[in-house]
Design an enzyme around this catalytic site. Sequence first.
Site, short mmCIF file in Angstrom:
data_model
loop_
_atom_site.label_atom_id
_atom_site.label_comp_id
_atom_site.label_asym_id
_atom_site.label_seq_id
_atom_site.Cartn_x
_atom_site.Cartn_y
_atom_site.Cartn_z
N HIS A 188 0.85 -1.20 0.00
CA HIS A 188 0.00 0.00 0.00
C HIS A 188 0.88 1.24 0.00
CE1 HIS A 188 0.79 -0.50 4.29
NE2 HIS A 188 0.27 0.68 4.55
N HIS A 241 1.47 3.92 1.94
CA HIS A 241 2.00 4.72 3.06
C HIS A 241 3.53 4.86 3.00
CE1 HIS A 241 -1.78 4.18 5.78
NE2 HIS A 241 -1.87 5.24 4.98
N ASP A 284 5.91 4.85 5.15
CA ASP A 284 6.79 3.93 5.89
C ASP A 284 6.88 2.57 5.21
OD1 ASP A 284 4.07 3.56 6.76
OD2 ASP A 284 4.82 2.36 8.44
N HIS A 285 6.19 2.42 4.06
CA HIS A 285 6.30 1.19 3.25
C HIS A 285 6.91 1.46 1.88
CE1 HIS A 285 3.58 -1.25 5.91
NE2 HIS A 285 3.42 -0.03 6.37
N HIS A 305 -7.45 -0.52 5.70
CA HIS A 305 -6.38 0.35 6.22
C HIS A 305 -6.16 1.49 5.22
CE1 HIS A 305 -2.63 1.46 8.18
NE2 HIS A 305 -1.99 1.31 7.03
N ASP A 360 -0.20 -3.73 6.40
CA ASP A 360 -0.83 -3.20 7.61
C ASP A 360 -2.30 -3.61 7.70
OD1 ASP A 360 1.56 -1.99 8.15
OD2 ASP A 360 0.88 0.06 7.80
N HIS A 390 4.72 -4.74 10.83
CA HIS A 390 5.12 -4.05 12.07
C HIS A 390 5.24 -5.04 13.22
CE1 HIS A 390 4.64 0.25 10.93
NE2 HIS A 390 3.70 -0.21 10.10
ZN ZN Z 1 0.05 1.72 6.48
#
Ligand code: ZN
Length: 252
Positions: free
Chosen positions: A51, A53, A55-56, A105, A126, A164
């Site tokens: 996805h 985001h 942090d990915h 998410h 996530d 995570h």
């Molecule tokens: Zn995420």
Amino acid sequence: MITIHPIPAFNDNYIWHLRQGDEHWVVDPGDANPVFDALGDNRLSGILLTHHHPDHTGGVEALMNAYQCPVYGPATIAQVTHPLVDGDHPTLIGCHWDVLAVPGHTLDHIALVLHAGEELHLFCGDTLFAAGCGRLFEGSPEQMFDSLSRLARLPADTRVYCAHEYTEANLKFARAAEPGNSAIASRLVSVKQVRAENRPTLPSTIGLECATNPFLRTQSPTIRALACERGAPADASPVEIFTVLRRWKDTF
Ligand SMILES: [Zn+2]
């Protein structure tokens, strides 16, 4: 023989590193530097994304520039060279994969199932966490519930690679949501031990999640009763129970 290892990033992210022979792939590289460190003199063959985001995806640009490698993932992400959608079955790293749309998410979230011989490996970003699930940033509770239900129907021995390290905190919520579930209690004991040794608590399995993850256990009479105490109607549907649980977890 494919091997799968976590590369820790930021505070609690895992970038999953897949290796088969000379091929190296990573899933959700939020940061390029730990990937460069893990690869050493090896070249990266490709990137998989679940996805959009940061942090990915934050490391994608630097990794592409360094290795000119393809990027597979949702078409919403600018750097993706090979868009994936629900029902795709790409062959990557010499293995068959299934692509599942799992909105909730985010709306673009996909999950990736790797077939390594008889073994299934699920990269779920996530969406599904060990003993928990992702927050609802874009999708509805109904979408997330359906997405989690879809993942829960995978074979029980499917290995689950979340993005995570949230397991210990999630299990504390799971214990509050379903007191008396001995599988949750014993998992919390073992996870505390693993974390005390600074080791990853992943991968999990679908079977373990079905036994200990409250978001997959909305049929539990205990969870239903506690959700009703927190505002779910007496005749609540599983989705309504899930909605109350998710709201409860947001402030736990
Ligand atoms: Zn995420």
